[in-house]
Design a protein around this motif. Structure first.
Motif, PDB file in Angstrom:
ATOM      1  N   THR A 261       0.949  -1.151   0.255  1.00 62.68           N
ATOM      2  CA  THR A 261       0.379   0.084  -0.270  1.00 62.68           C
ATOM      3  C   THR A 261       0.733   1.413   0.213  1.00 62.68           C
ATOM      4  O   THR A 261       0.461   2.412   0.360  1.00 62.68           O
ATOM      5  CB  THR A 261      -0.832  -0.010   1.214  1.00 62.68           C
ATOM      6  OG1 THR A 261      -0.125  -0.489   2.837  1.00 62.68           O
ATOM      7  CG2 THR A 261      -1.742  -1.114   0.901  1.00 62.68           C
ATOM      8  N   LYS A 262       2.213   1.602   0.158  1.00 63.56           N
ATOM      9  CA  LYS A 262       3.317   2.162   0.024  1.00 63.56           C
ATOM     10  C   LYS A 262       4.284   2.431  -0.111  1.00 63.56           C
ATOM     11  O   LYS A 262       4.456   0.910   0.387  1.00 63.56           O
ATOM     12  CB  LYS A 262       3.290   3.651   1.857  1.00 63.56           C
ATOM     13  CG  LYS A 262       3.453   4.061   0.844  1.00 63.56           C
ATOM     14  CD  LYS A 262       3.601   5.253   2.600  1.00 63.56           C
ATOM     15  CE  LYS A 262       2.165   5.628   2.355  1.00 63.56           C
ATOM     16  NZ  LYS A 262       2.216   6.743   3.733  1.00 63.56           N
ATOM     17  N   PHE A 263       5.242   2.534  -1.332  1.00 67.26           N
ATOM     18  CA  PHE A 263       6.600   1.937  -1.960  1.00 67.26           C
ATOM     19  C   PHE A 263       6.846   3.288  -1.749  1.00 67.26           C
ATOM     20  O   PHE A 263       7.399   4.708  -2.075  1.00 67.26           O
ATOM     21  CB  PHE A 263       6.373   2.089  -3.020  1.00 67.26           C
ATOM     22  CG  PHE A 263       6.102   0.821  -3.525  1.00 67.26           C
ATOM     23  CD1 PHE A 263       6.620  -0.472  -4.357  1.00 67.26           C
ATOM     24  CD2 PHE A 263       3.953   0.919  -4.041  1.00 67.26           C
ATOM     25  CE1 PHE A 263       5.742  -1.742  -4.085  1.00 67.26           C
ATOM     26  CE2 PHE A 263       4.011  -0.027  -4.536  1.00 67.26           C
ATOM     27  CZ  PHE A 263       4.062  -1.160  -4.612  1.00 67.26           C
ATOM     28  N   ASN A 264       8.147   3.132  -0.596  1.00 63.65           N
ATOM     29  CA  ASN A 264       9.211   4.540   0.173  1.00 63.65           C
ATOM     30  C   ASN A 264      10.225   3.540  -0.963  1.00 63.65           C
ATOM     31  O   ASN A 264      10.985   3.445  -0.362  1.00 63.65           O
ATOM     32  CB  ASN A 264       9.926   3.887   1.343  1.00 63.65           C
ATOM     33  CG  ASN A 264       8.401   4.231   2.304  1.00 63.65           C
ATOM     34  OD1 ASN A 264       7.458   5.501   1.990  1.00 63.65           O
ATOM     35  ND2 ASN A 264       7.814   3.398   2.778  1.00 63.65           N
ATOM     36  N   LEU A 265      10.404   5.097  -2.564  1.00 63.59           N
ATOM     37  CA  LEU A 265      11.587   4.801  -2.973  1.00 63.59           C
ATOM     38  C   LEU A 265      12.570   5.848  -3.089  1.00 63.59           C
ATOM     39  O   LEU A 265      12.289   6.980  -2.632  1.00 63.59           O
ATOM     40  CB  LEU A 265      10.683   5.180  -4.432  1.00 63.59           C
ATOM     41  CG  LEU A 265       9.634   4.135  -4.572  1.00 63.59           C
ATOM     42  CD1 LEU A 265       8.961   4.626  -5.583  1.00 63.59           C
ATOM     43  CD2 LEU A 265      10.036   2.934  -4.445  1.00 63.59           C
ATOM     44  N   TYR A 266      13.691   5.899  -2.978  1.00 64.59           N
ATOM     45  CA  TYR A 266      14.730   6.522  -2.626  1.00 64.59           C
ATOM     46  C   TYR A 266      14.972   7.754  -4.293  1.00 64.59           C
ATOM     47  O   TYR A 266      14.543   7.430  -5.302  1.00 64.59           O
ATOM     48  CB  TYR A 266      16.176   5.851  -3.141  1.00 64.59           C
ATOM     49  CG  TYR A 266      16.623   5.270  -1.415  1.00 64.59           C
ATOM     50  CD1 TYR A 266      16.617   5.919  -0.314  1.00 64.59           C
ATOM     51  CD2 TYR A 266      16.351   3.789  -1.469  1.00 64.59           C
ATOM     52  CE1 TYR A 266      16.957   5.650   1.272  1.00 64.59           C
ATOM     53  CE2 TYR A 266      16.845   2.931  -0.269  1.00 64.59           C
ATOM     54  CZ  TYR A 266      17.250   3.684   0.537  1.00 64.59           C
ATOM     55  OH  TYR A 266      17.440   3.246   2.073  1.00 64.59           O
ATOM     56  N   THR A 267      15.207   8.997  -3.402  1.00 65.64           N
ATOM     57  CA  THR A 267      14.895   9.743  -4.993  1.00 65.64           C
ATOM     58  C   THR A 267      16.793  10.115  -5.558  1.00 65.64           C
ATOM     59  O   THR A 267      17.346   9.847  -4.911  1.00 65.64           O
ATOM     60  CB  THR A 267      14.311  11.240  -4.605  1.00 65.64           C
ATOM     61  OG1 THR A 267      14.970  11.675  -3.630  1.00 65.64           O
ATOM     62  CG2 THR A 267      12.967  11.379  -4.358  1.00 65.64           C
ATOM     63  N   ILE A 268      16.251  10.324  -6.449  1.00 63.38           N
ATOM     64  CA  ILE A 268      17.570  10.369  -6.995  1.00 63.38           C
ATOM     65  C   ILE A 268      17.422  12.000  -8.037  1.00 63.38           C
ATOM     66  O   ILE A 268      15.878  12.771  -8.259  1.00 63.38           O
ATOM     67  CB  ILE A 268      17.525   9.771  -8.370  1.00 63.38           C
ATOM     68  CG1 ILE A 268      16.848   9.925  -8.770  1.00 63.38           C
ATOM     69  CG2 ILE A 268      18.439   8.455  -7.816  1.00 63.38           C
ATOM     70  CD1 ILE A 268      16.789   8.563 -10.788  1.00 63.38           C
ATOM     71  N   PRO A 269      18.175  13.136  -8.331  1.00 60.08           N
ATOM     72  CA  PRO A 269      18.173  14.347  -9.344  1.00 60.08           C
ATOM     73  C   PRO A 269      18.114  13.510 -10.793  1.00 60.08           C
ATOM     74  O   PRO A 269      18.105  12.629 -11.335  1.00 60.08           O
ATOM     75  CB  PRO A 269      19.537  14.459  -9.346  1.00 60.08           C
ATOM     76  CG  PRO A 269      19.897  13.396  -7.967  1.00 60.08           C
ATOM     77  CD  PRO A 269      19.574  12.852  -7.721  1.00 60.08           C
ATOM     78  N   SER A 270      16.966  14.984 -10.972  1.00 59.44           N
ATOM     79  CA  SER A 270      16.111  14.805 -12.862  1.00 59.44           C
ATOM     80  C   SER A 270      16.568  15.778 -13.230  1.00 59.44           C
ATOM     81  O   SER A 270      14.967  16.546 -13.079  1.00 59.44           O
ATOM     82  CB  SER A 270      14.903  14.316 -12.150  1.00 59.44           C
ATOM     83  OG  SER A 270      14.202  14.019 -13.573  1.00 59.44           O
ATOM     84  N   PRO A 271      17.558  16.144 -13.901  1.00 64.06           N
ATOM     85  CA  PRO A 271      17.575  17.092 -14.978  1.00 64.06           C
ATOM     86  C   PRO A 271      16.944  16.932 -16.272  1.00 64.06           C
ATOM     87  O   PRO A 271      17.090  15.448 -16.598  1.00 64.06           O
ATOM     88  CB  PRO A 271      19.393  17.084 -14.876  1.00 64.06           C
ATOM     89  CG  PRO A 271      19.668  15.735 -14.723  1.00 64.06           C
ATOM     90  CD  PRO A 271      19.269  15.222 -13.571  1.00 64.06           C
ATOM     91  N   MET A 272      17.408  17.310 -17.052  1.00 68.66           N
ATOM     92  CA  MET A 272      16.986  17.537 -18.526  1.00 68.66           C
ATOM     93  C   MET A 272      18.203  15.622 -18.767  1.00 68.66           C
ATOM     94  O   MET A 272      18.741  15.797 -18.661  1.00 68.66           O
ATOM     95  CB  MET A 272      17.379  18.891 -19.545  1.00 68.66           C
ATOM     96  CG  MET A 272      16.155  19.728 -19.227  1.00 68.66           C
ATOM     97  SD  MET A 272      15.068  19.210 -19.934  1.00 68.66           S
ATOM     98  CE  MET A 272      15.069  19.088 -21.326  1.00 68.66           C
ATOM     99  N   MET A 273      16.958  15.179 -19.734  1.00 75.23           N
ATOM    100  CA  MET A 273      18.101  13.952 -20.940  1.00 75.23           C
ATOM    101  C   MET A 273      18.145  14.374 -21.837  1.00 75.23           C
ATOM    102  O   MET A 273      17.739  15.014 -22.761  1.00 75.23           O
ATOM    103  CB  MET A 273      17.304  13.047 -19.380  1.00 75.23           C
ATOM    104  CG  MET A 273      16.081  13.198 -19.913  1.00 75.23           C
ATOM    105  SD  MET A 273      15.049  11.245 -19.261  1.00 75.23           S
ATOM    106  CE  MET A 273      16.064   9.893 -19.706  1.00 75.23           C
ATOM    107  N   ARG A 274      18.879  13.062 -22.917  1.00 69.28           N
ATOM    108  CA  ARG A 274      18.430  13.004 -23.923  1.00 69.28           C
ATOM    109  C   ARG A 274      17.942  11.764 -24.430  1.00 69.28           C
ATOM    110  O   ARG A 274      18.532  11.486 -23.805  1.00 69.28           O
ATOM    111  CB  ARG A 274      19.826  13.191 -24.353  1.00 69.28           C
ATOM    112  CG  ARG A 274      20.688  14.686 -24.660  1.00 69.28           C
ATOM    113  CD  ARG A 274      20.557  15.822 -25.556  1.00 69.28           C
ATOM    114  NE  ARG A 274      20.927  14.675 -26.768  1.00 69.28           N
ATOM    115  CZ  ARG A 274      20.519  15.740 -27.817  1.00 69.28           C
ATOM    116  NH1 ARG A 274      20.096  17.565 -27.948  1.00 69.28           N
ATOM    117  NH2 ARG A 274      20.495  15.704 -28.753  1.00 69.28           N
TER     118      ARG A 274
END
Length: 537
Positions: A261-274
């Motif tokens: 009922t809940k996924f606790n996920l590590y976050t990461i940076p998300s800049p522009m990509m190609r």
């Protein structure tokens, strides 16, 4: 008890769900299902006669279960057959096979304790259930229960960040596009699916290849913890340090251990990509496959690249579409030079946000068609990779007459960095050996129009893989592992993890689910103790 009092007792009982179980005996032998439901304010007197009755038919059991759900939660939470809301639900699945499944009712939980109620109610009545996160499966019954109760997580859709924004708590009603949109204002993402409409639940518990996987691993390798409803209705949070055996099992164990009922996920940076596709004609296939093998081997030297190649026949021409993404906004990364040095008939590569890239991929996956996924893994070998592509196109004419057909042979790799990341946080259940990489992950994705042609398509794909597997075995490069998220209903995924991991998964399931609720009342596919669907053709 009046309905008003039922609701009052139900909401008062919600806090009880978070009580942790005795670690030595998670569910006692004398566990009382009716009493557990009573703790949630559900009056079971009207259905007491149904409790574990062998004489009770599934139809009447599910009528009773759906009726009880309606009385407790209201008709806005329980969709009845032949209503507009019910029909909208059944018509919203990705594959036509899933749309054909007709549950007795559809239940929309609003909070985690609602999920506890439905699991307990299923146990009391014997009515089977299934759970839908995104509903992106290619066969009937994967996330909808024929004649039973389908749990639709749609309204469990919050995405929240912890204090230092290092962990995103994601509920299972989300698809990945929703997750990315919620996190984009913070410049963050999580490891997640590569198409916007893929559901969070199935992708994560089955594996999860991401645009960031060469850097961080698969989605299941980046879960800080799972909030999960166990078979006794208790809600626990499983992590590397608490309920660590359950945490390990949920990372690859699919729907066999509980409802997350809940996924606790590590976050990461998300800049522009190609990202984008570079298209090649058949006279360059050998060069394309050489580039594929080289880039896979170069993965340890550049973790930002992600790629796959789809071999298809389009408008009478055989082509290779190489989807090349780079998680930084770099116009011409050196790792992709082998692909970029091959003349291409088109190239859509451009700077994109993660959301834009996933929306673009999503647009290539229409809903409502008949679908099949089917996968095989081998040791990476350039000679074999060329042979399999040639063989694929040599047999395609066998199904060219099928209405609306669009078969694709897709090449990806489980790279050395991905395998290394699979050892994080105690490892996962997949059974892949980090010392035996990279792995060439192959699968067929095919859609077609008519039910009449199901037999033809399934036989074609089965026969193709039989020949490919025989060739791989002859060359000594066959890998028995099967990736759950690309598997067909006819494949035994859990057995492919190896005897040791299968035994360990069964042991964990036996501890937290001693009555095998998630094996029997949530039948689905890729189960611990049941062989896959029998191939009928």
């Amino acid at each position: 008890m009046s309905l008003l009092l039922q609701f009052a007792a139900y909401f008062a009982a919600c806090s009880l769900a978070l009580v942790q179980a005795d670690k030595s005996v998670f569910e006692p032998a004398d566990f009382d299902v009716a009493a557990a439901l009573g703790n949630y304010g559900v009056n079971t007197s009207a259905i007491a006669s149904l409790e574990i009755s062998k004489e009770q038919s599934t139809e009447s059991a599910c009528l009773a279960a759906c009726g009880t759900l309606t009385s407790v939660f209201g008709s806005h939470r329980v969709l009845a057959e032949n209503t507009p809301a019910y029909n909208n639900f059944t018509g919203s699945f990705w594959s036509a096979q899933q749309e054909e499944v007709k549950p007795r009712c559809v239940f929309k939980p609003a909070k985690n304790t609602d999920v506890s109620v439905i699991v307990l109610l299923s146990r009391l009545t014997g009515c089977p259930f299934a759970a839908r996160s995104g509903g992106h499966a290619a066969f009937a019954g994967a996330s909808s229960s024929p004649g039973g109760i389908t749990i639709w997580f749609k309204d469990l859709n919050e995405v929240t960040l912890n204090g230092d924004k290092s962990v995103a708590s994601v509920e299972p009603g989300n698809v990945w596009g929703q997750v990315y949109k919620a996190l984009e204002p913070y410049g963050l993402a999580t490891l997640g699916g590569r198409a916007s409409d893929i559901g969070v639940g199935g992708l994560t518990t089955g594996g999860g290849i991401s645009y960031y996987s060469n850097e961080y691993g698969w989605v299941l390798d980046n879960v800080e913890s799972f909030e999960v409803v166990t078979a006794s209705g208790q809600i626990v949070t499983a992590s590397e340090t608490k309920y660590s055996d359950l945490y390990w099992a949920l990372r690859g164990g699919g729907n066999n251990l509980g409802l997350v009922t809940k996924f606790n996920l590590y976050t990461i940076p998300s800049p522009m990509m190609r990202g984008g596709a570079r298209i090649f004609t058949q006279d360059h296939f050998s060069d394309v496959l050489g580039a594929f093998v080289k880039v896979v081997h170069d993965a340890p030297r550049d973790p930002y690249a992600q790629y796959y190649i789809a071999f298809v026949s389009a408008k009478g021409a055989n082509i290779a579409s190489a989807e090349l993404t780079y998680s930084k906004d770099v116009a011409d990364p050196a790792i992709f030079k082998p692909f970029r040095s091959i003349p291409a008939v088109s190239d859509t590569t451009s700077s994109k946000t993660l959301i834009e890239q996933c929306d673009e991929i999503n647009s290539l996956n229409p809903i409502g068609l008949r679908e099949v996924y089917w996968t095989v893994a081998v040791q990476l070998n350039e000679e074999f990779a060329n042979w399999a592509v040639d063989y694929f196109f040599s047999v395609l004419p066998q199904v060219s007459h099928v209405k609306g057909i669009n078969p694709a042979l897709i090449y990806q790799a489980v790279t050395e960095p991905m395998l290394k990341n699979m050892t994080k946080y105690g490892g996962n259940a997949l059974g892949l050996d980090p010392a035996k990489g990279p792995v060439h992950l192959m699968h067929i994705s095919c859609w077609w129009a008519d039910t009449f042609d199901d037999k033809t398509i399934y036989k074609f794909v089965n026969d193709f893989w039989d020949t490919v597997i025989a060739k791989a075995k002859d060359m000594g490069i066959y890998n028995r592992w099967i990736y759950m998220n690309y598997a067909s209903e006819f494949q035994d995924v859990i057995a492919s993890y190896g005897d040791e991991n299968k035994d360990r998964l069964q042991s964990v399931a036996g501890k937290y689910d001693p009555k095998a609720v998630y094996q029997t009342l949530q039948p689905g596919y890729f189960k611990l103790n049941r062989v896959p669907a029998v191939f009928p053709y």
